[in-house]
Write an enzyme that holds these catalytic residues in place. Structure first.
Site, PDB file in Angstrom:
ATOM      1  N   HIS A  15       0.943  -1.142  -0.183  1.00 38.34           N
ATOM      2  CA  HIS A  15      -0.008  -0.032  -0.082  1.00 38.34           C
ATOM      3  C   HIS A  15       0.864   1.312   0.087  1.00 38.34           C
ATOM      4  O   HIS A  15       1.353   1.595   1.023  1.00 38.34           O
ATOM      5  CB  HIS A  15      -0.993   0.054   1.272  1.00 38.34           C
ATOM      6  CG  HIS A  15      -1.781   1.141   1.109  1.00 38.34           C
ATOM      7  ND1 HIS A  15      -3.211   0.973   1.669  1.00 38.34           N
ATOM      8  CD2 HIS A  15      -1.678   2.571   1.159  1.00 38.34           C
ATOM      9  CE1 HIS A  15      -3.841   2.182   1.526  1.00 38.34           C
ATOM     10  NE2 HIS A  15      -3.020   3.197   1.367  1.00 38.34           N
ATOM     11  N   HIS A  17       1.666   5.441  -1.906  1.00 40.40           N
ATOM     12  CA  HIS A  17       1.207   6.688  -2.418  1.00 40.40           C
ATOM     13  C   HIS A  17       2.689   7.138  -3.180  1.00 40.40           C
ATOM     14  O   HIS A  17       3.289   7.389  -2.545  1.00 40.40           O
ATOM     15  CB  HIS A  17       0.547   7.619  -1.599  1.00 40.40           C
ATOM     16  CG  HIS A  17      -0.715   7.188  -1.209  1.00 40.40           C
ATOM     17  ND1 HIS A  17      -1.862   7.194  -1.754  1.00 40.40           N
ATOM     18  CD2 HIS A  17      -1.032   6.594   0.055  1.00 40.40           C
ATOM     19  CE1 HIS A  17      -2.754   6.733  -1.021  1.00 40.40           C
ATOM     20  NE2 HIS A  17      -2.322   6.355   0.102  1.00 40.40           N
ATOM     21  N   LYS A 101      -9.390  -0.383  -5.809  1.00 41.05           N
ATOM     22  CA  LYS A 101      -9.338   0.184  -4.447  1.00 41.05           C
ATOM     23  C   LYS A 101     -10.614   1.055  -4.235  1.00 41.05           C
ATOM     24  O   LYS A 101     -11.139   1.881  -4.948  1.00 41.05           O
ATOM     25  CB  LYS A 101      -8.142   1.490  -4.432  1.00 41.05           C
ATOM     26  CG  LYS A 101      -8.081   2.353  -3.112  1.00 41.05           C
ATOM     27  CD  LYS A 101      -7.650   1.693  -1.961  1.00 41.05           C
ATOM     28  CE  LYS A 101      -7.841   2.221  -0.548  1.00 41.05           C
ATOM     29  NZ  LYS A 101      -6.671   2.888  -0.283  1.00 41.05           N
ATOM     30  N   HIS A 138     -10.687   1.246   1.731  1.00 39.37           N
ATOM     31  CA  HIS A 138     -10.264   2.161   2.875  1.00 39.37           C
ATOM     32  C   HIS A 138     -11.433   2.208   3.781  1.00 39.37           C
ATOM     33  O   HIS A 138     -12.800   2.617   3.310  1.00 39.37           O
ATOM     34  CB  HIS A 138     -10.046   3.764   2.291  1.00 39.37           C
ATOM     35  CG  HIS A 138      -9.929   4.650   3.218  1.00 39.37           C
ATOM     36  ND1 HIS A 138      -8.883   5.338   3.562  1.00 39.37           N
ATOM     37  CD2 HIS A 138     -10.693   5.212   4.274  1.00 39.37           C
ATOM     38  CE1 HIS A 138      -8.572   6.053   4.553  1.00 39.37           C
ATOM     39  NE2 HIS A 138      -9.906   6.054   5.218  1.00 39.37           N
ATOM     40  N   HIS A 176      -4.591  -0.541   5.976  1.00 42.40           N
ATOM     41  CA  HIS A 176      -4.374   0.239   6.956  1.00 42.40           C
ATOM     42  C   HIS A 176      -5.125   0.145   8.169  1.00 42.40           C
ATOM     43  O   HIS A 176      -5.805   1.177   8.821  1.00 42.40           O
ATOM     44  CB  HIS A 176      -3.906   1.852   6.714  1.00 42.40           C
ATOM     45  CG  HIS A 176      -4.870   2.361   5.833  1.00 42.40           C
ATOM     46  ND1 HIS A 176      -6.342   2.506   5.877  1.00 42.40           N
ATOM     47  CD2 HIS A 176      -4.809   3.228   4.818  1.00 42.40           C
ATOM     48  CE1 HIS A 176      -6.941   2.966   5.252  1.00 42.40           C
ATOM     49  NE2 HIS A 176      -5.975   3.536   4.221  1.00 42.40           N
ATOM     50  N   ASP A 249       1.533   2.796   3.461  1.00 45.37           N
ATOM     51  CA  ASP A 249       0.543   3.929   3.349  1.00 45.37           C
ATOM     52  C   ASP A 249       1.429   5.242   3.362  1.00 45.37           C
ATOM     53  O   ASP A 249       1.176   6.278   3.615  1.00 45.37           O
ATOM     54  CB  ASP A 249      -0.542   4.019   4.184  1.00 45.37           C
ATOM     55  CG  ASP A 249      -1.462   4.929   3.890  1.00 45.37           C
ATOM     56  OD1 ASP A 249      -1.705   5.094   2.630  1.00 45.37           O
ATOM     57  OD2 ASP A 249      -2.476   5.399   4.550  1.00 45.37           O
TER      58      ASP A 249
HETATM   59  O1  DOR Z   1      -3.250   9.664   5.377  1.00 47.35           O
HETATM   60  C1  DOR Z   1      -3.718   9.434   4.460  1.00 47.35           C
HETATM   61  N1  DOR Z   1      -3.188   9.606   3.381  1.00 47.35           N
HETATM   62  N2  DOR Z   1      -4.765   8.472   4.356  1.00 47.35           N
HETATM   63  C2  DOR Z   1      -5.076   8.333   3.236  1.00 47.35           C
HETATM   64  O2  DOR Z   1      -6.294   7.368   3.017  1.00 47.35           O
HETATM   65  C3  DOR Z   1      -4.794   8.822   1.919  1.00 47.35           C
HETATM   66  C4  DOR Z   1      -3.389   9.400   2.098  1.00 47.35           C
HETATM   67  C5  DOR Z   1      -2.934  10.277   0.983  1.00 47.35           C
HETATM   68  O3  DOR Z   1      -3.005  10.011  -0.111  1.00 47.35           O
HETATM   69  O4  DOR Z   1      -2.658  11.308   1.284  1.00 47.35           O
HETATM   70 ZN    ZN Z   2      -3.325   5.037   1.411  1.00 44.15          ZN
END
Ligand code: DOR
Ligand code: ZN
Length: 347
Positions: A15, A17, A101, A138, A176, A249
């Site tokens: 997971h 980003h 997702k 989520h 998460h 995450d």
């Molecule tokens: O804290 C987070 N940041 N939780 C999420 O679900 C998305 C993520 C983000 O993309 O910044």
């Molecule tokens: Zn995330």
């Protein structure tokens, strides 16, 4: 006395980003330093909703890899109420899209295009079940009258259990997880339900965010919970139960977007993700369980081969810069100005 070095199969991040554009040089380099593969979140602006979008995004990620890197981005689609079953099949047929997702609309960063009514995605979920493609959830309700600390727990009975009942063969990752209740729920389910756990939720509770001054760089969603929840997460992660695996995450936002009147949710652990997990496992006296959690169980769940390559963690304090360059701006990483206790040696 706990070991000072640990060699494990190269881990994967289930997971992550990576963002897009200029941000990729930072995020992809940090991920590729340690991880062999990563499940790449689709919450870009605009979101990655089609197989074609996912392939184009994958290409941009591959172009951002450091030379010689074999880091493999595993792509995801962003589920909307308009996602057609055909799009799911097209995505599966690319061979590069590994999951879809679900963001409840309004739950988090770039979730506006997400799902308002779960009853409207049943056809897409049926297609995923047929394609063997997992749904990554989520798991928070967004109802205004549900307290933000209770939103994950409310999602379990109100949304997730009914969804699993409607789709008895769909494979689901509860992403998460942050509460004791979520850990108990996952444990109560058959092996088609798994969960990822972040390093920051293993290391911090909500006091660490709110006592002695608000710390915006520790604000994420789902928000940090109580110490008893943190302990339940640590227990699950270190238990050897294959349904719990690594998903950092790591979610970068430039400093100005965090330190402002309405700060974004997201913690950047990408610069030291594996090292931070090692700290948490070491705290629990369970370093010997790190390899299963970080390197085996996620690959097994996704039906992908376990890594052959190996990495070595060595106990050695490493300073963390106060900020990192990030797409022409500054990024405040987890532990900024402090240290992490491990170093990755051969990656
Ligand atoms: O804290 C987070 N940041 N939780 C999420 O679900 C998305 C993520 C983000 O993309 O910044
Ligand atoms: Zn995330």
């Amino acid at each position: 006395m706990a070991a000072d070095a640990l060699t494990l199969a190269r881990p994967d991040d289930w997971h992550l980003h990576l963002r897009d554009g200029e941000a990729l040089s930072r995020t992809v380099r940090d991920a590729a330093r340690v991880f062999g593969r990563a499940i790449v979140m689709p919450n870009l602006v605009p979101p990655v909703t089609t197989a074609a979008d996912a392939l184009a995004y994958r290409k941009r990620v591959l172009e951002a890899r450091p030379s010689g890197s074999s880091f493999e981005p595993l792509m995801t689609l962003y589920l909307t109420e308009r996602t057609a079953p055909d799009e799911i099949r097209r995505a599966r047929d690319t061979g590069h899209v590994k999951a879809v997702k679900l963001y409840p609309a309004g739950a988090t960063t770039n979730s506006d295009a997400g799902v308002r009514d779960l009853g409207r995605v049943d056809d897409a979920l049926d297609a995923m079940a047929d394609a063997g493609m997992p749904l990554l959830v989520h798991g928070e309700v967004t109802d205004h009258d549900v307290d933000i600390f209770d939103r994950e727990e409310a999602f379990i009975e109100g949304r997730l259990r009914p969804l699993l009942a409607r789709h008895p063969t769909l494979r689901v990752v509860f992403e998460h997880v942050t509460t004791r209740a979520a850990v108990a729920f996952v444990r109560s389910q058959p092996a088609r339900v798994a969960a990822t756990i972040t390093a920051h939720h293993l290391l911090l509770n909500r006091n660490d965010m709110l006592v002695g001054g608000v710390r915006p760089h520790r604000y994420c969603l789902p928000v940090l919970k109580r110490e008893e929840d943190r302990r339940a997460l640590l227990e699950a992660a270190t238990s050897g139960d294959a349904r719990f695996f690594l998903g950092s995450d790591s979610a970068p936002h430039a400093r100005d977007r965090k330190e402002c009147a309405s700060g974004c949710a997201g913690v950047y652990t990408g610069h030291a993700a594996l090292e931070l997990y090692a700290e948490a496992f070491d705290q629990a006296g369970a370093l010997d369980r790190l390899e299963g959690f970080a390197s085996h169980f996620g690959a097994d769940f996704y039906g992908l081969p376990r890594a052959q390559a190996r990495v070595t963690l060595r106990r050695a304090e490493r300073p963390v810069p106060t900020e990192l360059p990030f797409a022409g701006e500054a990024l405040v990483p987890f532990r900024a100005g402090e240290t992490v206790a491990w170093r990755v040696e051969s990656a």
